[in-house]
Write a protein that holds these residues in place. Structure first.
Motif, PDB file in Angstrom:
ATOM      1  N   ARG A   1       0.845  -1.197   0.000  1.00 36.89           N
ATOM      2  CA  ARG A   1       0.000   0.000   0.000  1.00 36.89           C
ATOM      3  C   ARG A   1       0.885   1.254   0.000  1.00 36.89           C
ATOM      4  NH1 ARG A   1      -2.775  -3.260   4.005  1.00 36.89           N
ATOM      5  NH2 ARG A   1      -1.975  -1.968   5.726  1.00 36.89           N
ATOM      6  N   ARG A   2       1.923   1.232   0.822  1.00 36.36           N
ATOM      7  CA  ARG A   2       2.812   2.396   0.906  1.00 36.36           C
ATOM      8  C   ARG A   2       3.603   2.588  -0.389  1.00 36.36           C
ATOM      9  NH1 ARG A   2       4.687   1.231   5.562  1.00 36.36           N
ATOM     10  NH2 ARG A   2       6.801   0.596   4.990  1.00 36.36           N
ATOM     11  N   ALA A   3       3.883   1.500  -1.088  1.00 38.69           N
ATOM     12  CA  ALA A   3       4.582   1.604  -2.372  1.00 38.69           C
ATOM     13  C   ALA A   3       3.743   2.411  -3.364  1.00 38.69           C
ATOM     14  CB  ALA A   3       4.874   0.214  -2.925  1.00 38.69           C
ATOM     15  N   VAL A   4       2.447   2.129  -3.414  1.00 32.91           N
ATOM     16  CA  VAL A   4       1.570   2.863  -4.327  1.00 32.91           C
ATOM     17  C   VAL A   4       1.473   4.329  -3.905  1.00 32.91           C
ATOM     18  CG1 VAL A   4      -0.775   3.058  -5.226  1.00 32.91           C
ATOM     19  CG2 VAL A   4       0.276   0.805  -4.965  1.00 32.91           C
ATOM     20  N   ILE A   5       1.369   4.569  -2.605  1.00 35.26           N
ATOM     21  CA  ILE A   5       1.304   5.953  -2.114  1.00 35.26           C
ATOM     22  C   ILE A   5       2.566   6.712  -2.525  1.00 35.26           C
ATOM     23  CG2 ILE A   5       1.148   7.411  -0.063  1.00 35.26           C
ATOM     24  CD1 ILE A   5      -0.361   5.105   1.309  1.00 35.26           C
ATOM     25  N   THR A   6       3.712   6.035  -2.456  1.00 37.34           N
ATOM     26  CA  THR A   6       4.973   6.660  -2.858  1.00 37.34           C
ATOM     27  C   THR A   6       4.958   7.044  -4.325  1.00 37.34           C
ATOM     28  OG1 THR A   6       6.214   5.461  -1.164  1.00 37.34           O
ATOM     29  CG2 THR A   6       7.469   6.267  -3.067  1.00 37.34           C
ATOM     30  N   ALA A   7       4.308   6.246  -5.148  1.00 39.20           N
ATOM     31  CA  ALA A   7       4.283   6.505  -6.586  1.00 39.20           C
ATOM     32  C   ALA A   7       3.332   7.631  -6.978  1.00 39.20           C
ATOM     33  CB  ALA A   7       3.899   5.230  -7.328  1.00 39.20           C
ATOM     34  N   VAL A   8       2.459   8.037  -6.061  1.00 39.41           N
ATOM     35  CA  VAL A   8       1.458   9.057  -6.391  1.00 39.41           C
ATOM     36  C   VAL A   8       2.119  10.428  -6.546  1.00 39.41           C
ATOM     37  CG1 VAL A   8      -0.499  10.363  -5.490  1.00 39.41           C
ATOM     38  CG2 VAL A   8      -0.501   7.866  -5.365  1.00 39.41           C
ATOM     39  N   GLN A   9       2.026  10.967  -7.739  1.00 41.06           N
ATOM     40  CA  GLN A   9       2.460  12.339  -8.018  1.00 41.06           C
ATOM     41  C   GLN A   9       1.200  13.179  -8.195  1.00 41.06           C
ATOM     42  OE1 GLN A   9       5.265  12.313 -11.310  1.00 41.06           O
ATOM     43  NE2 GLN A   9       6.369  10.565 -10.447  1.00 41.06           N
ATOM     44  N   GLN A  10       0.883  13.979  -7.191  1.00 43.43           N
ATOM     45  CA  GLN A  10      -0.398  14.677  -7.162  1.00 43.43           C
ATOM     46  C   GLN A  10      -0.646  15.513  -8.412  1.00 43.43           C
ATOM     47  OE1 GLN A  10      -1.036  16.884  -3.546  1.00 43.43           O
ATOM     48  NE2 GLN A  10      -1.227  15.043  -2.289  1.00 43.43           N
TER      49      GLN A  10
ATOM     50  N   ALA B   1       3.915  15.531   8.931  1.00 43.48           N
ATOM     51  CA  ALA B   1       4.433  14.335   9.604  1.00 43.48           C
ATOM     52  C   ALA B   1       4.288  13.105   8.719  1.00 43.48           C
ATOM     53  CB  ALA B   1       3.695  14.115  10.928  1.00 43.48           C
ATOM     54  N   GLY B   2       5.331  12.292   8.673  1.00 43.63           N
ATOM     55  CA  GLY B   2       5.281  11.021   7.951  1.00 43.63           C
ATOM     56  C   GLY B   2       5.527  11.108   6.463  1.00 43.63           C
ATOM     57  N   LEU B   3       5.582  12.312   5.923  1.00 43.18           N
ATOM     58  CA  LEU B   3       5.725  12.436   4.474  1.00 43.18           C
ATOM     59  C   LEU B   3       7.087  11.966   3.976  1.00 43.18           C
ATOM     60  CD1 LEU B   3       3.953  15.866   3.837  1.00 43.18           C
ATOM     61  CD2 LEU B   3       3.008  13.559   3.669  1.00 43.18           C
ATOM     62  N   ASP B   4       8.074  11.951   4.869  1.00 41.81           N
ATOM     63  CA  ASP B   4       9.405  11.480   4.466  1.00 41.81           C
ATOM     64  C   ASP B   4       9.369  10.001   4.080  1.00 41.81           C
ATOM     65  OD1 ASP B   4       8.818  11.155   7.290  1.00 41.81           O
ATOM     66  OD2 ASP B   4      10.836  10.351   7.518  1.00 41.81           O
ATOM     67  N   MET B   5       8.381   9.256   4.580  1.00 41.15           N
ATOM     68  CA  MET B   5       8.295   7.820   4.267  1.00 41.15           C
ATOM     69  C   MET B   5       7.840   7.564   2.838  1.00 41.15           C
ATOM     70  SD  MET B   5       6.684   6.002   7.666  1.00 41.15           S
ATOM     71  CE  MET B   5       5.386   7.197   7.952  1.00 41.15           C
ATOM     72  N   ILE B   6       7.220   8.566   2.199  1.00 42.80           N
ATOM     73  CA  ILE B   6       6.690   8.355   0.848  1.00 42.80           C
ATOM     74  C   ILE B   6       7.342   9.289  -0.168  1.00 42.80           C
ATOM     75  CG2 ILE B   6       4.489   7.359   1.541  1.00 42.80           C
ATOM     76  CD1 ILE B   6       3.259  10.161   1.330  1.00 42.80           C
ATOM     77  N   ARG B   7       8.441   9.893   0.217  1.00 43.12           N
ATOM     78  CA  ARG B   7       9.201  10.741  -0.692  1.00 43.12           C
ATOM     79  C   ARG B   7      10.540  10.092  -0.999  1.00 43.12           C
ATOM     80  NH1 ARG B   7       8.112  16.551   2.362  1.00 43.12           N
ATOM     81  NH2 ARG B   7       6.050  16.997   1.456  1.00 43.12           N
ATOM     82  N   PRO B   8      11.103  10.293  -2.210  1.00 41.70           N
ATOM     83  CA  PRO B   8      10.530  11.063  -3.316  1.00 41.70           C
ATOM     84  C   PRO B   8       9.429  10.281  -4.022  1.00 41.70           C
ATOM     85  CG  PRO B   8      12.564  10.043  -4.010  1.00 41.70           C
ATOM     86  CD  PRO B   8      12.417   9.726  -2.550  1.00 41.70           C
ATOM     87  N   HIS B   9       8.529  11.000  -4.649  1.00 40.80           N
ATOM     88  CA  HIS B   9       7.409  10.354  -5.346  1.00 40.80           C
ATOM     89  C   HIS B   9       7.851   9.931  -6.743  1.00 40.80           C
ATOM     90  CE1 HIS B   9       4.488  11.236  -2.217  1.00 40.80           C
ATOM     91  NE2 HIS B   9       4.956  12.465  -2.159  1.00 40.80           N
TER      92      HIS B   9
END
Length: 527
Positions: free
Chosen positions: A302-311, A342-350
């Motif tokens: 799930r987190r892998a997909v969130i990481t791939a999301v480029q808004q 908070a927590g955005l470092d876990m899903i960056r870079p996108h």
């Protein structure tokens, strides 16, 4: 500025549909003709969180409290209330003049039954009921809520502005199993639902409730006097945006609830038509995972997909016009008190590369992902195509299953395996008013199959944090907890935030009395 091809399709495309819209007979009185954002198929706003059903609910039902334009809860059906010094006992007394559409007066027993049913489905309601010792009527107009411990969001919960709104229903209907839809629509609000004129996929009709007694205060968002200034409101479902645009321009309809961003300049330049954003907080797009089924039963995937999301990609495809969107990664609305990073470092870079790495670490085994695409809602339809492309770029196998939004809202309730009609992922969005705190934001719930919203995350730590928030009144402590909750949401991958957008409405110059609010209301409006 770029426009999509549909913005320039000639009026000839729309002509057959527009010509088929019959003008209402003069005997019907004043009629407000509206293009709603979706088709109404499900009529129970407690059974579903779908916004089209919420809007239907506001037409026919009323609420005990309601949010004003500052999102402060104000009495609505309630006349007076008081709270004990220890904050454990809340006493509410209903105002005079409340009656159901079929005649009987609204009673405290009706309200108690309605609150109990709502409390089994809604996220805030579940939290409130979790710490409720008793909820009972003491006479025809008075009921008492007794808590086991002080709950800081009592009025915010029973006065919440959006899904699930705690609408009041007659006791006999409120006793319906909350996981089944009520069999009929009987409310006490400013309009009556005309079931005999309802044509799913085409038309919904509401008539002014002549017996409704509005509050004396002026309308302010969902609160104040709900004055029905037209005799009928007709929702005319037109799924094609160009056809809808031409119906508004030609005068066949008065109001277009959600104007696509790429059509807004065209409509706005038409003499006699106004395009306006009425919701100051905007809406947040959501990509929701089914936590019960492979492959999204693993947080790493799930987190892998969130990481791939480029808004930006999602917003450009779904909204198009940059005047109506902004990149905002906070899970709480940007500009609201709880906005944080908070927590955005876990899903960056996108990036796709970073996402592929996480996908491999999660052990993705090639399981096919079934993505439900609501083809009749342009924003989420486009979001779905971008999501499919994104996941395929990561190396995932994706099958898009197209359907209308009403079908999706029914199917998303299924916990069955994919081969038996289940699902893996879908797009929706939430208005900012639904996300201002982690109790209202039901997508953050970790309550599992019994209490969490569709997708059903199970996480004890998340629930512990949300409970702490519910019993904290200190703003600094609330902000700290919001950061912890957002970080946990990203850790477990509750959902992906695909950006913030603002959906303008369009209306003709004969329409007056618009109410600025995150939710569209049709009282106070005249034609």
């Amino acid at each position: 500025m770029k426009f999509s091809r549909r913005a320039f399709v000639g009026g000839a495309l729309a002509a057959p549909f527009v010509a088929s819209l019959p003008r209402s007979a003069s005997a019907a009185g004043s009629v407000l003709r509206v293009i709603p954002h979706a088709d109404l198929k499900n009529i129970d706003p407690i059974w579903t969180t779908a916004y089209i059903t919420r809007n239907h609910g506001y037409m026919v039902y009323d609420t005990l409290f309601a949010m004003d334009e500052t999102l402060t809860p104000r009495p609505q059906m309630v006349e007076t209330y008081n709270v004990s010094d220890d904050k454990l006992t809340w006493t509410f007394t209903l105002r005079d003049g409340l009656a159901w559409h079929d005649g009987p007066p609204v009673t405290a027993e009706d309200c108690v039954a309605s609150l109990k049913r709502w409390g089994k489905r809604d996220g805030m309601g579940q939290k409130l009921m979790q710490y409720t010792a008793s909820l009972e009527a003491v006479d025809a107009k008075t009921f008492v809520l007794k808590l086991e411990k002080p709950f800081g969001l009592v009025l915010d919960a029973i006065g919440k502005i959006s899904s699930n709104v705690p609408f009041m229903m007659p006791k006999r209907l409120a006793e319906t199993d909350p996981f089944k839809q009520v069999p009929e629509v009987i409310g006490s609000g400013p309009f009556k639902f005309l079931k005999d004129e309802w044509v799913p996929g085409s038309k919904v009709v509401y008539a002014k409730n002549e017996a409704y007694v509005p509050r004396k205060e002026p309308a302010s968002a969902a609160s104040g006097g709900k004055v029905a200034k037209v005799d009928r409101v007709e929702w005319l479902y037109i799924p094609d945006p160009t056809t809808a645009m031409n119906a508004l321009i030609s005068g066949e309809v008065d109001y277009y609830e959600q104007v696509p961003g790429d059509l807004a300049p065209i409509i706005g330049q038409t003499p006699g038509i106004t395009v306006e954003v009425l919701d100051p907080l905007g809406s947040q797009g959501m990509l929701r995972f089914n936590h019960l089924l492979k492959p999204f039963d693993k947080p790493e995937i799930r987190r892998a997909v969130i990481t791939a999301v480029q808004q930006e990609k999602f917003l450009q495809a779904g909204v198009g016009n940059p005047d109506f969107y902004k990149v905002c990664e906070s899970y709480f609305p940007c500009g609201s008190p709880l906005e944080n990073d908070a927590g955005l470092d876990m899903i960056r870079p996108h990036t796709i590369e970073a996402a592929k790495k996480l996908l491999a670490e999660g052990g993705y085994d090639g399981t096919k992902v079934v993505l439900m695409q609501p083809t009749d809602i342009p924003i989420t339809s486009a979001f779905s195509l971008v999501a499919a492309e994104t996941m395929r770029s990561m190396g995932m196998e994706v099958e898009i299953q197209a359907m209308d939004w009403s079908t999706l809202t029914s199917r998303r309730a299924k916990k069955d395996p994919v081969e038996n009609g289940g699902w893996n992922v879908f797009h929706t969005w939430w208005i900012g008013g639904d996300l201002v705190n982690p109790i209202a934001a039901v997508g953050l719930s970790g309550g599992g199959t019994e209490k969490a919203w569709f997708g059903w995350p199970t996480d004890a730590k998340m629930e512990e944090l949300r409970d702490k928030f519910a019993f904290t009144s200190d703003p600094a402590a609330q902000k700290d907890l919001a950061k912890q909750i957002q970080k946990r949401a990203i850790e477990i991958g509750t959902h992906a935030n695909v950006g913030t957008f603002f959906v303008p409405c369009g209306y003709r110059e004969n329409v007056k009395g618009m109410i600025k609010s995150p939710v569209q209301f049709f009282w106070n409006m005249s034609v």
